[in-house]
Design a protein around this motif. Structure first.
Motif, short mmCIF file in Angstrom:
data_model
loop_
_atom_site.label_atom_id
_atom_site.label_comp_id
_atom_site.label_asym_id
_atom_site.label_seq_id
_atom_site.Cartn_x
_atom_site.Cartn_y
_atom_site.Cartn_z
N SER A 196 124.89 -117.04 71.64
CA SER A 196 125.19 -115.78 70.94
C SER A 196 124.46 -115.70 69.61
O SER A 196 124.25 -114.60 69.09
N ALA A 197 124.07 -116.85 69.06
CA ALA A 197 123.34 -116.88 67.80
C ALA A 197 121.83 -116.85 68.01
O ALA A 197 121.07 -117.05 67.06
N GLY A 198 121.40 -116.63 69.25
CA GLY A 198 119.98 -116.46 69.52
C GLY A 198 119.22 -117.71 69.90
O GLY A 198 117.99 -117.69 69.94
N PHE A 199 119.93 -118.81 70.18
CA PHE A 199 119.25 -120.05 70.54
C PHE A 199 119.14 -120.19 72.05
O PHE A 199 120.07 -119.87 72.80
N GLY A 200 118.00 -120.71 72.49
CA GLY A 200 117.90 -121.15 73.87
C GLY A 200 118.61 -122.48 74.02
O GLY A 200 118.75 -123.25 73.05
N ILE A 201 119.08 -122.77 75.23
CA ILE A 201 119.78 -124.02 75.50
C ILE A 201 118.92 -124.90 76.39
O ILE A 201 118.55 -124.50 77.50
N ARG A 202 118.58 -126.07 75.90
CA ARG A 202 117.82 -127.05 76.69
C ARG A 202 118.82 -128.09 77.21
O ARG A 202 119.37 -128.87 76.44
N GLU A 203 119.04 -128.09 78.50
CA GLU A 203 120.01 -128.99 79.10
C GLU A 203 119.38 -130.36 79.36
O GLU A 203 118.27 -130.46 79.89
N GLN A 204 120.11 -131.41 79.01
CA GLN A 204 119.71 -132.79 79.29
C GLN A 204 120.79 -133.42 80.16
O GLN A 204 121.86 -133.77 79.67
N PRO A 205 120.54 -133.54 81.47
CA PRO A 205 121.57 -134.09 82.36
C PRO A 205 122.03 -135.50 81.96
O PRO A 205 123.18 -135.85 82.17
N ASP A 206 121.11 -136.28 81.38
CA ASP A 206 121.44 -137.64 80.94
C ASP A 206 121.37 -137.66 79.41
O ASP A 206 120.44 -138.20 78.82
N ILE A 207 122.36 -137.07 78.76
CA ILE A 207 122.32 -136.93 77.31
C ILE A 207 122.40 -138.29 76.62
O ILE A 207 121.82 -138.48 75.54
N ARG A 208 123.06 -139.25 77.22
CA ARG A 208 123.16 -140.60 76.63
C ARG A 208 121.77 -141.18 76.43
O ARG A 208 121.41 -141.60 75.33
N SER A 209 120.97 -141.21 77.48
CA SER A 209 119.62 -141.77 77.38
C SER A 209 118.74 -140.92 76.47
O SER A 209 117.92 -141.45 75.72
N TRP A 210 118.90 -139.60 76.56
CA TRP A 210 118.08 -138.72 75.72
C TRP A 210 118.36 -138.97 74.25
O TRP A 210 117.42 -139.02 73.44
N LEU A 211 119.62 -139.12 73.87
CA LEU A 211 119.97 -139.38 72.47
C LEU A 211 119.36 -140.70 72.00
O LEU A 211 118.85 -140.79 70.88
N TRP A 212 119.41 -141.70 72.84
CA TRP A 212 118.84 -142.99 72.45
C TRP A 212 117.31 -142.91 72.35
O TRP A 212 116.71 -143.54 71.48
N LEU A 213 116.69 -142.16 73.25
CA LEU A 213 115.24 -141.99 73.18
C LEU A 213 114.85 -141.27 71.90
O LEU A 213 113.88 -141.64 71.22
N HIS A 214 115.61 -140.25 71.54
CA HIS A 214 115.34 -139.55 70.28
C HIS A 214 115.54 -140.50 69.10
O HIS A 214 114.79 -140.44 68.11
N PHE A 215 116.53 -141.36 69.18
CA PHE A 215 116.82 -142.29 68.08
C PHE A 215 115.65 -143.24 67.86
O PHE A 215 115.26 -143.49 66.71
N ILE A 216 115.08 -143.78 68.94
CA ILE A 216 113.97 -144.72 68.73
C ILE A 216 112.72 -144.00 68.23
O ILE A 216 111.92 -144.58 67.50
N LEU A 217 112.55 -142.74 68.61
CA LEU A 217 111.44 -141.97 68.04
C LEU A 217 111.64 -141.81 66.54
O LEU A 217 110.70 -141.98 65.75
N ASP A 218 112.87 -141.49 66.14
CA ASP A 218 113.18 -141.41 64.70
C ASP A 218 112.92 -142.75 64.02
O ASP A 218 112.38 -142.80 62.91
N ALA A 219 113.32 -143.84 64.67
CA ALA A 219 113.13 -145.16 64.07
C ALA A 219 111.66 -145.45 63.85
O ALA A 219 111.25 -145.99 62.80
N GLY A 220 110.82 -145.10 64.84
CA GLY A 220 109.39 -145.31 64.68
C GLY A 220 108.81 -144.49 63.54
O GLY A 220 108.06 -145.00 62.69
#
Length: 315
Positions: free
Chosen positions: A173-197
């Protein structure tokens, strides 16, 4: 929808503004005594790319409704929690006796097992997401930020509940598209290691903003993130399910020059890094420390992250 943004951080403020603009009743929870110190409005200077790829600049003062107390009968439908990952357990403990009938949206980095990270909150009242923008408060008190066109949502291997659907709809409703991640656990960890790098190189040179126009430093950041991929595998992540996200890291030496040019010439990408200019920020160091601690626990060698340790070690 009645929505509480938990804390006056960058993400809480920016997305709280978008939700309020969409007609939702939005308040920000702050510690007792902070509301008066913060004042009646937050000055915003945003690059909003929800409708235009190159963005629209928004400069305004947002009149904010603060809340310093939270009883279980608060009446909120959604509580959005976007905090540094190392403060999530503290927030969950605070909210547990106060959650009432609300859904809690965890909206940021998670490095622990997701369900362990939110104990003692009832899992059936929790949704998982991740913002598509960021920024920083300047010394002048102005929040300068970039809003991406979409946000990430995901589930932990179970069918979506009505609560999770309602949380998604609030952001639609605020105008954002929704990107679904079926495996959000792994996706969050993958994003975390990218941040760490990225942060491991950022703390070496000052801050993430200093990676703009520095292709060699950006390459080192991607190589540091690539070294973290075996850590994800040691945690049980099947990287074959995330080939598109992993490919730029696998080919870091080739992708770094391209990414550097994108950061230099694509305004939203450049601004997203330039806004992270404070070398004293604690979160980048906490991300690096916790990634390295987990690698040592699991016996995974991380030469680049270990070499950067003097820059993020706890004082």
């Amino acid at each position: 929808m009645k929505i509480l943004m938990f804390g006056r951080g960058v993400i809480s403020t920016v997305y709280g503004w978008t939700l309020a603009q969409a007609g939702h009743e939005v308040e920000i929870y702050v510690r007792p005594g902070r509301a008066t110190a913060y004042g009646e409005a937050i000055d915003l200077d945003l690059l909003d790319t929800r409708r235009r790829p190159w963005g629209k600049r928004v400069v305004e003062a947002w009149p904010v409704r603060y809340r310093e107390e939270l009883a279980p009968d608060h009446g909120f439908d959604l509580i959005v929690v976007s905090l540094p990952h190392h403060r999530l357990a503290e927030a969950a403990a605070f909210l547990a006796p106060r959650i009432g009938a609300a859904t809690v949206l965890v909206f940021g980095n998670v490095w622990a097992e997701p369900l362990d990270a939110i104990v003692p909150l009832p899992p059936e009242q929790v949704a998982w997401g991740f913002p598509g923008g960021g920024g920083a408060f300047g010394a002048d008190g102005v929040l300068r930020a970039m809003l991406g066109p979409s946000v990430v949502f995901g589930a932990l291997g179970t069918p979506l509940t009505q609560r999770e659907r309602d949380a998604r709809q609030a952001f639609r409703s605020a105008g954002f598209g929704i990107r679904e991640q079926p495996d959000i656990r792994s996706w969050l960890w993958l994003h975390f290691i990218l941040d760490a790098g990225l942060h491991s190189q950022g703390v070496r040179v000052g801050a993430l903003a200093d990676l703009v126009g520095a292709p060699a430093d950006l390459r080192e950041a991607l190589l540091a993130a690539r070294e973290l991929l075996p850590l994800l595998e040691a945690r049980g992540v099947d990287l074959r399910r995330h080939r598109a996200a992993v490919l730029p890291l696998r080919a870091a030496r080739l992708t770094a020059p391209v990414l550097s040019r994108i950061v230099a010439h694509v305004r939203p990408a450049r601004i997203s890094l330039e806004m992270h200019s404070d070398p004293s920020t604690e979160e980048p160091r906490a991300i690096c420390r916790d990634a390295l601690a987990e690698a040592r626990r699991l016996g995974v060698a991380l030469p680049r992250l270990e070499a950067a340790e003097p820059y993020f070690a706890a004082s």
